[in-house]
Design a protein around this motif. Structure first.
Motif, PDB file in Angstrom:
ATOM      1  N   TYR B 181      42.234 139.960 -12.711  1.00 52.32           N
ATOM      2  CA  TYR B 181      42.510 140.126 -14.144  1.00 52.32           C
ATOM      3  C   TYR B 181      44.012 140.144 -14.392  1.00 52.32           C
ATOM      4  O   TYR B 181      44.496 139.589 -15.377  1.00 52.32           O
ATOM      5  CB  TYR B 181      41.890 141.429 -14.669  1.00 52.32           C
ATOM      6  N   ALA B 184      45.240 136.648 -14.006  1.00 51.26           N
ATOM      7  CA  ALA B 184      44.894 135.861 -15.194  1.00 51.26           C
ATOM      8  C   ALA B 184      45.867 136.185 -16.317  1.00 51.26           C
ATOM      9  O   ALA B 184      46.378 135.281 -16.994  1.00 51.26           O
ATOM     10  CB  ALA B 184      43.454 136.156 -15.619  1.00 51.26           C
ATOM     11  N   ALA B 185      46.152 137.473 -16.512  1.00 50.38           N
ATOM     12  CA  ALA B 185      47.066 137.886 -17.579  1.00 50.38           C
ATOM     13  C   ALA B 185      48.459 137.305 -17.326  1.00 50.38           C
ATOM     14  O   ALA B 185      49.111 136.812 -18.254  1.00 50.38           O
ATOM     15  CB  ALA B 185      47.123 139.408 -17.663  1.00 50.38           C
ATOM     16  N   ALA B 186      48.890 137.318 -16.055  1.00 49.50           N
ATOM     17  CA  ALA B 186      50.210 136.768 -15.729  1.00 49.50           C
ATOM     18  C   ALA B 186      50.258 135.275 -16.040  1.00 49.50           C
ATOM     19  O   ALA B 186      51.217 134.786 -16.630  1.00 49.50           O
ATOM     20  CB  ALA B 186      50.528 137.021 -14.257  1.00 49.50           C
ATOM     21  N   ALA B 190      51.740 137.128 -19.616  1.00 51.41           N
ATOM     22  CA  ALA B 190      51.977 138.563 -19.758  1.00 51.41           C
ATOM     23  C   ALA B 190      52.909 139.056 -18.649  1.00 51.41           C
ATOM     24  O   ALA B 190      52.635 138.845 -17.474  1.00 51.41           O
ATOM     25  CB  ALA B 190      50.659 139.323 -19.709  1.00 51.41           C
ATOM     26  N   GLY B 191      54.006 139.718 -19.034  1.00 53.90           N
ATOM     27  CA  GLY B 191      54.920 140.306 -18.061  1.00 53.90           C
ATOM     28  C   GLY B 191      54.347 141.595 -17.507  1.00 53.90           C
ATOM     29  O   GLY B 191      53.259 142.014 -17.918  1.00 53.90           O
ATOM     30  N   PRO B 192      55.035 142.235 -16.572  1.00 57.78           N
ATOM     31  CA  PRO B 192      54.498 143.445 -15.916  1.00 57.78           C
ATOM     32  C   PRO B 192      54.089 144.547 -16.901  1.00 57.78           C
ATOM     33  O   PRO B 192      53.027 145.155 -16.740  1.00 57.78           O
ATOM     34  CB  PRO B 192      55.651 143.908 -15.032  1.00 57.78           C
ATOM     35  N   GLN B 194      53.302 144.338 -20.152  1.00 57.84           N
ATOM     36  CA  GLN B 194      52.125 143.941 -20.934  1.00 57.84           C
ATOM     37  C   GLN B 194      50.859 143.922 -20.084  1.00 57.84           C
ATOM     38  O   GLN B 194      49.785 144.278 -20.552  1.00 57.84           O
ATOM     39  CB  GLN B 194      52.338 142.555 -21.544  1.00 57.84           C
ATOM     40  N   ARG B 198      47.889 146.104 -21.447  1.00 59.55           N
ATOM     41  CA  ARG B 198      46.755 145.391 -22.020  1.00 59.55           C
ATOM     42  C   ARG B 198      45.589 145.216 -21.057  1.00 59.55           C
ATOM     43  O   ARG B 198      44.464 144.967 -21.478  1.00 59.55           O
ATOM     44  CB  ARG B 198      47.208 144.008 -22.519  1.00 59.55           C
ATOM     45  N   VAL B 199      45.868 145.286 -19.752  1.00 58.30           N
ATOM     46  CA  VAL B 199      44.794 145.002 -18.790  1.00 58.30           C
ATOM     47  C   VAL B 199      44.522 146.190 -17.861  1.00 58.30           C
ATOM     48  O   VAL B 199      43.414 146.722 -17.840  1.00 58.30           O
ATOM     49  CB  VAL B 199      45.131 143.734 -17.955  1.00 58.30           C
ATOM     50  N   PRO B 202      43.556 149.792 -19.840  1.00 54.89           N
ATOM     51  CA  PRO B 202      42.201 149.857 -20.414  1.00 54.89           C
ATOM     52  C   PRO B 202      41.101 149.846 -19.360  1.00 54.89           C
ATOM     53  O   PRO B 202      40.098 150.537 -19.495  1.00 54.89           O
ATOM     54  CB  PRO B 202      42.113 148.590 -21.276  1.00 54.89           C
ATOM     55  N   LEU B 203      41.333 149.085 -18.263  1.00 61.29           N
ATOM     56  CA  LEU B 203      40.291 148.988 -17.247  1.00 61.29           C
ATOM     57  C   LEU B 203      40.205 150.248 -16.390  1.00 61.29           C
ATOM     58  O   LEU B 203      39.208 150.476 -15.722  1.00 61.29           O
ATOM     59  CB  LEU B 203      40.531 147.767 -16.351  1.00 61.29           C
TER      60      LEU B 203
END
Lengths: 353, 280
Positions: B181, B184-186, B190-192, B194, B198-199, B202-203
């Motif tokens: 995940y 995928a965000a990277a 998405a930087g470190p 974020q 965002r990931v 929440p998880l």
């Protein structure tokens, strides 16, 4: 819509401790074309893909996009879309939020984001599922969301890591066509990693076969299939008969005690391996008169698989695997039948033993 | 009753019996004692009254006790979370080769009684202890700072003592966190920071809720560490209950305070799981 970019790898090498995962891979992917990286598991194809995405730092070599060196850039600064084998959809976000994630990271305003997410979902035929959670979707739908999420950011390069391997055969065929159609419409430079040779041959403009961290052969699908440079490539991209033989002169071999012409392609005189694809062996009346080489043998096994009939034929010391199309009026043979088996000499390809 | 239901009842019977005998029954007895009217001499009578509760809620000193306890529990819970979270991430990502060793190291402090560890902290944090010596030698403070016999000392001791519980709860709740995940965000830009916001965060919320609930409850009910590290100067519900019941022998008042703590803990345990469900 998408700027087609050229992707170039030069001497890309990756060591994991003492193990060499990728060993000096150089590749050129033309703008807007699709490269298939094909190979058995552990051949380094996924590591190459992850290196392009920036998820594994390379030990040596350079990766450039449109002439710009991106080797040292972090993954979030590469502008490369990636579709994972397990999809990796964010489980805590809706379909729309998943697809919109990359746009949000790029600071795209909410209104434009909504429009582009809707467009992307329409492109993968998932309109109306915006509010669903990933776990409420089927495998095929998840795959489409992953594709939409990677494409909505209009990346310079699209990377697909075994995107179809978790789907059933029928869905796989359907998505194969769809991914190719979308890729061609967007003219997006794509690298597709797979261990399925049919997938690579059917979908890609260029196929690179990898083995032990190196590119064994790279070229158009037909070239890879028809003129493999090694026995490994030949075996990996399709079924193959392999017999020991002896090269007696350029273009001539001795096979099971008989001399005959074959494509020796520079293999030195002496012990070698003769190979031929099962469907290039023609049985009985199916063989035209010009097909020179022939052996006579007895059918030992017949398997009817719908579109094909597979025969095992014993001819002297040779075991032949033959495939014939199950056409309506085709001649069929039964176990015990004595058959004549012919082939064109240049279909019999010889590799060094 | 279906076979499955019958089997479930059968499997639950031993623990239910134990809980009934060792927790529910004493808790009911405690509730009964909290309703006892004490005579002027302090002896318990048979009369039933709610006076103990009205006294508790009208006495400002008691409400201050409750406020102290809640505040300390919240601060300790947050500090433990901040200390244990990175450790839990490391444990979660550790290769299967190192994970057993790292888990063993994480829970190894539990091999030493918390009383012994508390005495250890008293020695470490004292005015002439190594921590103060280091702080003075490094020039961070001109003279030794007070680190024990106050709420700070209690908090430091509790954070260390409760870290294994927090760490294990966090790891237990990190099941959904997969490195894919973050990758995928990277790849989506998405930087470190974020990626974490965002990931990852929440998880990991289920683990955060589990660990915070547990540590909050354990802090609220701890009394040995506050008593020793507080040096008799930190007043909390739990230490007060101990005092009332063991030293001053005012059982009805002690029982009343205990019931109030039980209510707070009950509400906390009911509320924390709901917090995570909202993010699911």
């Amino acid at each position: 819509m998408t700027r087609s970019a050229a992707l170039t790898l030069r001497g890309v090498t990756k060591h994991f401790g003492a193990a060499v995962a990728v060993d000096g891979v150089s590749l050129d992917v033309a703008p807007g074309s699709m490269l298939g990286l094909l190979g058995p598991s552990g051949c380094g194809k996924t590591t190459v893909l992850r290196a392009i995405a920036g998820l594994v730092p390379v030990t040596a070599g350079t990766i450039t996009v449109d002439g710009e060196d991106i080797t040292a850039r972090p993954p979030h600064g590469r502008d490369i879309g990636l579709v994972f084998q397990q999809y990796a959809l964010f489980p805590h976000l809706s379909v729309a939020a998943n697809v919109g994630f990359g746009l949000e990271m790029r600071g795209v305003a909410a209104a434009e984001r909504r429009t582009r997410v809707a467009e992307a979902l329409a492109m993968v035929q998932l309109s109306g599922l915006d509010g669903r959670r990933p776990r409420e979707l089927s495998g095929g739908q998840q795959q489409r969301v992953a594709l939409a999420r990677a494409l909505v950011i209009r990346p310079r390069i699209l990377l697909l890591d075994e995107p179809l391997s978790n789907l059933d055969a029928r869905l796989r065929d359907e998505l194969r066509v769809e991914i190719r159609r979308i890729q061609q419409r967007l003219r997006i430079t794509t690298v597709f990693v797979t261990h399925d040779q049919a997938e690579a041959l059917a979908m890609c403009d260029v196929v690179g076969v990898m083995s032990q961290g190196r590119v064994a052969q790279i070229g158009p699908p037909a070239e890879i299939y028809e003129r493999p440079v090694s026995r490994m490539v030949a075996e990996f991209v399709g079924r193959l008969n392999t017999w020991p033989c002896e090269v007696v002169a350029p273009g001539r071999i001795r096979l099971d005690g008989r001399e005959m012409p074959a494509a020796t392609d520079g293999v030195a005189n002496g012990a070698a391996l003769a190979t031929i694809r099962p469907h290039r062996l023609l049985l009985g009346g199916a063989a035209p008169a010009g097909a020179l080489n022939h052996v006579t043998g007895q059918v030992t096994h017949v398997a009817y698989v719908g579109d094909l009939v597979q025969y095992h034929v014993a001819a002297g010391a040779l075991q032949l695997r033959v495939e014939a199309h199950a056409a309506r009026h085709a001649e069929t043979h039964r176990v015990g039948d004595v058959v004549e088996c012919r082939w064109w000499p240049d279909d019999l390809r010889v590799f060094g033993a | 009753m279906t076979v499955t239901a019958r089997r479930a009842v059968l499997l639950l019977t031993p623990i239910m019996a134990l809980i009934a005998a060792a927790f529910v029954w004493p808790a009911l007895r405690l509730g009964r004692i909290s309703l006892v009217q004490a005579s002027a001499s302090g002896a318990m009578t048979d009369a039933v009254t709610v006076a103990n509760y009205t006294t508790f809620f009208t006495e400002p000193a008691n409400l201050e006790l409750a406020a102290n306890s809640l505040l300390l529990s919240l601060v300790v819970t947050l500090a433990t979370l901040v200390c244990a979270y990175p450790l839990a991430i490391v444990l979660h990502r550790a290769s299967s080769r190192w994970q057993p060793l790292l888990f063993a190291l994480t829970i190894s402090p539990l091999l030493v009684s918390s009383v012994v560890r508390t005495y250890g902290w008293m020695a470490l944090l004292g005015d002439r202890g190594p921590v103060n010596a280091l702080l003075v030698a490094a020039g961070i403070v001109p003279e030794p700072v007070r680190l024990v016999n106050n709420a700070l000392g209690v908090a430091i001791g509790l954070v260390e003592i409760l870290m294994p519980y927090m760490t294990l709860s966090l790891v237990a709740g990190f099941g959904r966190l997969d490195v894919a995940y973050e990758e995928a965000a990277a790849s989506l830009g998405a930087g470190p920071v974020q990626r974490f916001r965002r990931v990852v965060l929440p998880l990991t919320l289920p683990g955060v809720a589990l660990g915070c609930g547990l540590v909050f409850v354990l802090t609220m009910s701890s009394f040995i560490t506050p008593k020793l590290l507080g040096g008799g100067r930190v007043f909390l519900l739990a230490t007060e209950i101990y005092d009332l019941a063991i030293v001053r022998l005012q059982w009805p008042t002690a029982a009343t305070l205990a019931m109030v703590v039980l209510a707070v803990l009950g509400l906390t345990t009911a509320w924390f799981p709901r917090l995570t469900r909202r993010f699911d």
